[in-house]
Design an enzyme around this catalytic site. Sequence first.
Site, PDB file in Angstrom:
ATOM      1  N   ARG A 116      26.405  82.855  33.400  1.00 13.29           N
ATOM      2  CA  ARG A 116      27.112  83.278  32.132  1.00 13.29           C
ATOM      3  C   ARG A 116      28.443  82.814  31.965  1.00 13.29           C
ATOM      4  NH1 ARG A 116      24.043  87.819  33.938  1.00 13.29           N
ATOM      5  NH2 ARG A 116      25.812  88.811  35.195  1.00 13.29           N
ATOM      6  N   ASP A 144      14.533  85.381  46.323  1.00  8.33           N
ATOM      7  CA  ASP A 144      14.229  87.009  46.524  1.00  8.33           C
ATOM      8  C   ASP A 144      12.896  87.301  47.261  1.00  8.33           C
ATOM      9  OD1 ASP A 144      16.787  87.340  45.616  1.00  8.33           O
ATOM     10  OD2 ASP A 144      16.321  87.527  43.405  1.00  8.33           O
ATOM     11  N   THR A 151      19.717  78.100  33.511  1.00  8.28           N
ATOM     12  CA  THR A 151      18.299  77.301  33.375  1.00  8.28           C
ATOM     13  C   THR A 151      17.392  77.966  33.976  1.00  8.28           C
ATOM     14  OG1 THR A 151      18.994  76.381  35.733  1.00  8.28           O
ATOM     15  CG2 THR A 151      20.056  75.289  33.595  1.00  8.28           C
ATOM     16  N   ASP A 162      23.311  87.110  45.086  1.00  7.11           N
ATOM     17  CA  ASP A 162      22.324  87.279  44.018  1.00  7.11           C
ATOM     18  C   ASP A 162      23.051  87.535  42.718  1.00  7.11           C
ATOM     19  OD1 ASP A 162      20.053  87.031  42.257  1.00  7.11           O
ATOM     20  OD2 ASP A 162      19.379  89.123  43.322  1.00  7.11           O
TER      21      ASP A 162
END
Length: 269
Positions: free
Chosen positions: A97, A114, A103, A89
């Site tokens: 980045r 999650d 997006t 994650d």
Amino acid sequence: MAVDTRASQKSTDSPASSTRAAETRAKRALSTANERQVDALSTDTENVYLFYPNLIGYGRVLLALVSLYYMPFHPKVCTITYCVSCLLDAFDGMAARRFNQSTKFGAVLDMVTDRCTTGSLLCFLSSAYPQHTFIFQLLVSIDLASHYMHMYSTLNQGVASHKKIPEDQSWLLRLYYGNNIVLFAMCAFNELFFVALYLLHFPSRSDSPPIFGTHYGVEVSWPMSIAAVSFLPCALKQWISVVQLVNASRALVELDVEERREARRLKSH
């Protein structure tokens, strides 16, 4: 006669000027059309589904599915695949980045993964510890409700990302979402506590004494130690979810009030 000559010259140059102006407009229109065509082609060939962070997201989903399959009977495989899925994650955000591939699809994929993985683990814990089923059900409900309302409220406020908290809203949420270290640490401790509870459900091996010995009749194993260390951060994470739920509710109510006020103003005119 001079006036007539100038008038004649003006009348002679006028069609030529009009022709040049028309040609200039045509060239500009063609150039604009070509630029739009190039932009359209670049957009068409850009496959968001295959962006690096989204590929990492698909890997997270696959690992989560493996962990859920092995969850009832193979704690080692389940724990490894679950923890790796959670660790990834952090890397999908870094990839987004690094390659400028942030997006909306990726953000939603990340959040949905999650919520599904944590919710599934809590469902298992509710069956593993039936005396605490209500607590686990409450945790699942708060987690889902707070994140859904938060996402919905940020979209309606026109905020670019659900991690961008307006200045007039909760400072705690700004700290939580605005600092990547805080965000990662809180989420990691939250998952570690639930994973520790999962591991404690399985009986310890008779040939493997607790690594930290026995204190006051309690075997202090690795899962027990992890649960003790991560309990308070996990509890704080639940409080943040409650704050997030309240903050999102207030933001939505303010939007409702503003929209109704504007509707009455337009109706009065």
